[in-house]
Every structure is written in structure tokens, then in C-alpha cells.
Design a protein around this motif. Structure first.
Motif, PDB file in Angstrom:
ATOM      1  N   GLU A 129     -48.156 -16.200  -9.483  1.00 34.79           N
ATOM      2  CA  GLU A 129     -48.359 -17.235  -8.465  1.00 34.79           C
ATOM      3  C   GLU A 129     -49.832 -17.377  -8.103  1.00 34.79           C
ATOM      4  OE1 GLU A 129     -46.525 -19.443  -7.087  1.00 34.79           O
ATOM      5  OE2 GLU A 129     -44.431 -18.834  -7.108  1.00 34.79           O
ATOM      6  N   GLN A 130     -50.549 -16.255  -8.025  1.00 32.49           N
ATOM      7  CA  GLN A 130     -51.940 -16.300  -7.568  1.00 32.49           C
ATOM      8  C   GLN A 130     -52.933 -16.603  -8.682  1.00 32.49           C
ATOM      9  OE1 GLN A 130     -52.616 -12.533  -5.440  1.00 32.49           O
ATOM     10  NE2 GLN A 130     -52.155 -13.586  -3.524  1.00 32.49           N
ATOM     11  N   ASN A 131     -52.680 -16.117  -9.875  1.00 32.02           N
ATOM     12  CA  ASN A 131     -53.700 -16.155 -10.930  1.00 32.02           C
ATOM     13  C   ASN A 131     -53.433 -17.118 -12.079  1.00 32.02           C
ATOM     14  OD1 ASN A 131     -54.451 -13.984  -9.347  1.00 32.02           O
ATOM     15  ND2 ASN A 131     -55.088 -12.704 -11.054  1.00 32.02           N
ATOM     16  N   THR A 157     -44.845  -7.341  -8.399  1.00 28.63           N
ATOM     17  CA  THR A 157     -46.263  -7.388  -8.773  1.00 28.63           C
ATOM     18  C   THR A 157     -46.554  -8.527  -9.740  1.00 28.63           C
ATOM     19  OG1 THR A 157     -46.555  -5.008  -8.450  1.00 28.63           O
ATOM     20  CG2 THR A 157     -48.170  -6.113  -9.843  1.00 28.63           C
ATOM     21  N   MET A 158     -45.806  -8.614 -10.829  1.00 33.15           N
ATOM     22  CA  MET A 158     -46.099  -9.615 -11.855  1.00 33.15           C
ATOM     23  C   MET A 158     -45.838 -11.039 -11.359  1.00 33.15           C
ATOM     24  SD  MET A 158     -47.447  -8.170 -14.397  1.00 33.15           S
ATOM     25  CE  MET A 158     -47.354  -9.412 -15.678  1.00 33.15           C
ATOM     26  N   SER A 159     -44.752 -11.236 -10.603  1.00 35.73           N
ATOM     27  CA  SER A 159     -44.463 -12.588 -10.115  1.00 35.73           C
ATOM     28  C   SER A 159     -45.520 -13.035  -9.108  1.00 35.73           C
ATOM     29  CB  SER A 159     -43.071 -12.646  -9.495  1.00 35.73           C
ATOM     30  OG  SER A 159     -42.896 -11.656  -8.509  1.00 35.73           O
ATOM     31  N   THR A 160     -46.000 -12.105  -8.282  1.00 38.29           N
ATOM     32  CA  THR A 160     -47.048 -12.454  -7.312  1.00 38.29           C
ATOM     33  C   THR A 160     -48.375 -12.712  -8.018  1.00 38.29           C
ATOM     34  OG1 THR A 160     -45.944 -11.111  -5.624  1.00 38.29           O
ATOM     35  CG2 THR A 160     -48.232 -11.718  -5.205  1.00 38.29           C
ATOM     36  N   PHE A 173     -38.517 -32.320  -1.634  1.00 35.09           N
ATOM     37  CA  PHE A 173     -39.373 -31.379  -2.353  1.00 35.09           C
ATOM     38  C   PHE A 173     -39.021 -29.947  -1.922  1.00 35.09           C
ATOM     39  CE2 PHE A 173     -41.461 -35.374  -1.944  1.00 35.09           C
ATOM     40  CZ  PHE A 173     -42.332 -35.530  -3.010  1.00 35.09           C
ATOM     41  N   GLY A 174     -38.971 -29.043  -2.884  1.00 30.64           N
ATOM     42  CA  GLY A 174     -38.690 -27.661  -2.521  1.00 30.64           C
ATOM     43  C   GLY A 174     -38.854 -26.700  -3.685  1.00 30.64           C
ATOM     44  N   ASP A 175     -38.748 -25.414  -3.370  1.00 25.15           N
ATOM     45  CA  ASP A 175     -38.830 -24.363  -4.385  1.00 25.15           C
ATOM     46  C   ASP A 175     -37.495 -23.638  -4.509  1.00 25.15           C
ATOM     47  OD1 ASP A 175     -39.568 -21.369  -2.750  1.00 25.15           O
ATOM     48  OD2 ASP A 175     -39.409 -23.267  -1.696  1.00 25.15           O
ATOM     49  N   ASN A 176     -36.484 -24.149  -3.821  1.00 23.56           N
ATOM     50  CA  ASN A 176     -35.190 -23.502  -3.743  1.00 23.56           C
ATOM     51  C   ASN A 176     -34.131 -24.611  -3.789  1.00 23.56           C
ATOM     52  OD1 ASN A 176     -32.877 -22.051  -2.860  1.00 23.56           O
ATOM     53  ND2 ASN A 176     -34.126 -20.698  -1.604  1.00 23.56           N
ATOM     54  N   PRO A 224     -41.845 -23.905  -8.826  1.00 25.02           N
ATOM     55  CA  PRO A 224     -41.469 -22.544  -9.223  1.00 25.02           C
ATOM     56  C   PRO A 224     -41.629 -21.537  -8.087  1.00 25.02           C
ATOM     57  CG  PRO A 224     -43.681 -23.030  -9.994  1.00 25.02           C
ATOM     58  CD  PRO A 224     -43.158 -24.299  -9.382  1.00 25.02           C
ATOM     59  N   ASN A 225     -40.703 -20.587  -8.023  1.00 22.37           N
ATOM     60  CA  ASN A 225     -40.849 -19.457  -7.105  1.00 22.37           C
ATOM     61  C   ASN A 225     -40.111 -18.256  -7.688  1.00 22.37           C
ATOM     62  OD1 ASN A 225     -40.979 -17.559  -5.113  1.00 22.37           O
ATOM     63  ND2 ASN A 225     -40.273 -18.874  -3.466  1.00 22.37           N
ATOM     64  N   PRO A 226     -40.816 -17.412  -8.456  1.00 19.18           N
ATOM     65  CA  PRO A 226     -40.172 -16.246  -9.033  1.00 19.18           C
ATOM     66  C   PRO A 226     -40.144 -15.038  -8.095  1.00 19.18           C
ATOM     67  CG  PRO A 226     -42.423 -16.380  -9.812  1.00 19.18           C
ATOM     68  CD  PRO A 226     -42.211 -17.576  -8.913  1.00 19.18           C
ATOM     69  N   ILE A 227     -40.646 -15.199  -6.859  1.00 15.85           N
ATOM     70  CA  ILE A 227     -40.770 -14.053  -5.953  1.00 15.85           C
ATOM     71  C   ILE A 227     -39.531 -13.865  -5.093  1.00 15.85           C
ATOM     72  CG2 ILE A 227     -42.165 -13.006  -4.121  1.00 15.85           C
ATOM     73  CD1 ILE A 227     -44.549 -14.626  -5.160  1.00 15.85           C
ATOM     74  N   TYR A 228     -38.987 -14.948  -4.535  1.00 19.61           N
ATOM     75  CA  TYR A 228     -37.835 -14.829  -3.638  1.00 19.61           C
ATOM     76  C   TYR A 228     -37.079 -16.155  -3.599  1.00 19.61           C
ATOM     77  CZ  TYR A 228     -40.529 -17.603  -0.298  1.00 19.61           C
ATOM     78  OH  TYR A 228     -41.238 -18.611   0.298  1.00 19.61           O
ATOM     79  N   GLY A 229     -35.908 -16.134  -3.008  1.00 22.40           N
ATOM     80  CA  GLY A 229     -35.132 -17.359  -2.864  1.00 22.40           C
ATOM     81  C   GLY A 229     -33.641 -17.081  -2.952  1.00 22.40           C
TER      82      GLY A 229
END
Length: 284
Positions: A60-62, A54-57, A212-215, A249-254
């Protein structure tokens, strides 16, 4: 006789008061228990795993900070590309970009998983991809249009599947993101274990100057199962970040998450447990 009546009346009044007090106490206890029960949430492990995003999403959105980091990355890339374009090259200049959370924002898909109590699976992911509804991340459109206008070859190397090329091209084009041909979308095929082979293919006919990437696996053949190996390779390549490598940044998955599980296929309960065990706290 009169005295007895008075005593009886007094006893009756006392009994009524005691009964009322017990009734109020019981009512208060019931009310407290009811409130305590309403403050508790019962979740399955699948739902708990989803809620942990929830918080990571939301971030990313807000978060303006998330947008700022994308802008920072693409601004650095623009300045670097401007410098490179002043230098002659025997081969066309080329850049390689991952798609998801690098060019396209898939946070609506992540948000739906949070609300539905689900996780990534090929079926619900394909349903999202086929919608062709992802928006560009901050800074991506301006940078890619600049690169396209200056003759830079733009390759999208993604682990989306080959049967998602058409929907992805539609998505990119309707968002004003350059597509220089279907051959510039290099998606995952059967038996491909990493992106390294596709990167080498781009280098055959191009001067590959930026990735370029998030991973971390978007830049080199980083481990997906060992945090120790990932950190060792990161130390070896640290000078490339901000020069040749632009990471987002990508705190949701990877692969940072799969390395927490050491590459093991775990169910929701096991994943929740491994996440908690991996946290580093302190002694009181």
C-alpha cells in the motif's frame, strides 16, 4: 632411557593435539549454535498476527502498482461522470464514497500496528483519526474537486464514529478535499448494522449515480460472514463495477477477512490458524 623420553614426548604432543581439536570442535559447535539461535525469532501470537500485515502494508505504501490502481479507478469515474453530466436529471447528481482506503490513506496507522505488534482497536484508531494526518489516495483529490466544481453532491458514508466527524472534516479540508457540509459526512451511529440505510437516505433527494469503496459492503448489503454469499451477490452485481461501482484495493483489512473467520470473534492465535487453514495450496 632416551627411547622412553621420546615416547613420552610423542604421547604428550598427541594429547595436546587432541585437546586442541576437541576445543576447536566445541568452539565451532558453539558458534554454529549461536548463529542458529540468532536466526530464530520468538513472537507472541499478537505480534505474529501484526507481522502478517507487513507485506500488504508495504505494498500500500511503496508499490507504484497500488497508486496506479487508484488512478485507474478515479480516471474511470471521471469519464463516467462526464458522460452522466450531459444528461438532464430532476434531482441533483450525487456520489457516495467510503473514506478509509478510498479517499484517505491510513497506511501509517497500519504500519504502526505492524511495528508495535498490535491490531485495530477503538483507542489506537481514534488516536490516529484525531491527528487528522491522513493523506489522500492517488487520484482522489483531482476527481473530487472536479465533481464539486460541477455541482455534484459528495457524501462520505463511513463507519467512523459520530464523535470523529470534526477531526475528519479538519483532515479533509486541510488536504484540499471538498466538504459540502457536516450533513454530507454520514458516520456510523449506535445500532447501525450496515451502510444501506444511509445510502437510501442520500437517494431520497438526490440522483445517486456512483459509489466508491474498498470493501463490497460499500456498494450493497454484502455478507460479512459468508464467502459463498459474498460471491453469489458479486456475480449478480458484476455488471455494476466500472459503471456505477468503483472499487479500490485493500489487502490489509475488510469484510473479506471477517468472512474468513465466518464472523466469529477470534483471538490472535485463532485468527492466525484460520488464515493458514483458508489458504489453498496444491498436491506435490
Amino acid at each position: 632411557m632416551k627411547q622412553k623420553v621420546i615416547v613420552s614426548l610423542a604421547s604428550g604432543f598427541l594429547s595436546v593435539m587432541l585437546l586442541a581439536a576437541c576445543s576447536n570442535e566445541k568452539s565451532a559447535s558453539t558458534s554454529s549454535s549461536s548463529k542458529e539461535a540468532s536466526d530464530k525469532v520468538t513472537l507472541t501470537y499478537d505480534q505474529l498476527r501484526a507481522r502478517e500485515n507487513t507485506m500488504s502494508t508495504l505494498w500500500e505504501q511503496n508499490a507504484a502498482e497500488a497508486k496506479a490502481l487508484y488512478l485507474q479507478g478515479y480516471n474511470v469515474a471521471r469519464h463516467r461522470l462526464e458522460q452522466l453530466l450531459t444528461q438532464p436529471s430532476d434531482k441533483p447528481y450525487a456520489i457516495v464514497l467510503d473514506l478509509d482506503e478510498t479517499v484517505l490513506d491510513n497506511s501509517p496507522y497500519d504500519a504502526k500496528n505492524v511495528k508495535d505488534g498490535t491490531a485495530f482497536n477503538p483507542k489506537n484508531w481514534d488516536a490516529w483519526v484525531q491527528k487528522a494526518a491522513a493523506k489522500p489516495v492517488a487520484g482522489a483529490k483531482d476527481f473530487l474537486q472536479y465533481a464539486d466544481e460541477h455541482g455534484v453532491q459528495i457524501y462520505y458514508i463511513s463507519d467512523r464514529s459520530k464523535d470523529q466527524v470534526e477531526a475528519t472534516m479538519k483532515n479533509l479540508k486541510q488536504e484540499g478535499l471538498p466538504v459540502q457540509g457536516e450533513d454530507h459526512l454520514m458516520f456510523k451511529e449506535k445500532d447501525m448494522k450496515s451502510k444501506e440505510g444511509r445510502r437510501k437516505k442520500v437517494q431520497e433527494n438526490n440522483n445517486l449515480v456512483m459509489l466508491f469503496g474498498d470493501n463490497l459492503v460499500d456498494f450493497a448489503d454484502f455478507s460479512k460472514t459468508s464467502e459463498t454469499d459474498r460471491n453469489k451477490m458479486l456475480e449478480e452485481l458484476q455488471g455494476e463495477f466500472g459503471e456505477k461501482f468503483i472499487i479500490f484495493p485493500n489487502p490489509i483489512y475488510g469484510s473479506w477477512e471477517t468472512s474468513v473467520y465466518q464472523g466469529k470473534k477470534l483471538d490472535a492465535k485463532q485468527q492466525v490458524e484460520e488464515r493458514e487453514k483458508a489458504l489453498k495450496t496444491y498436491d506435490k
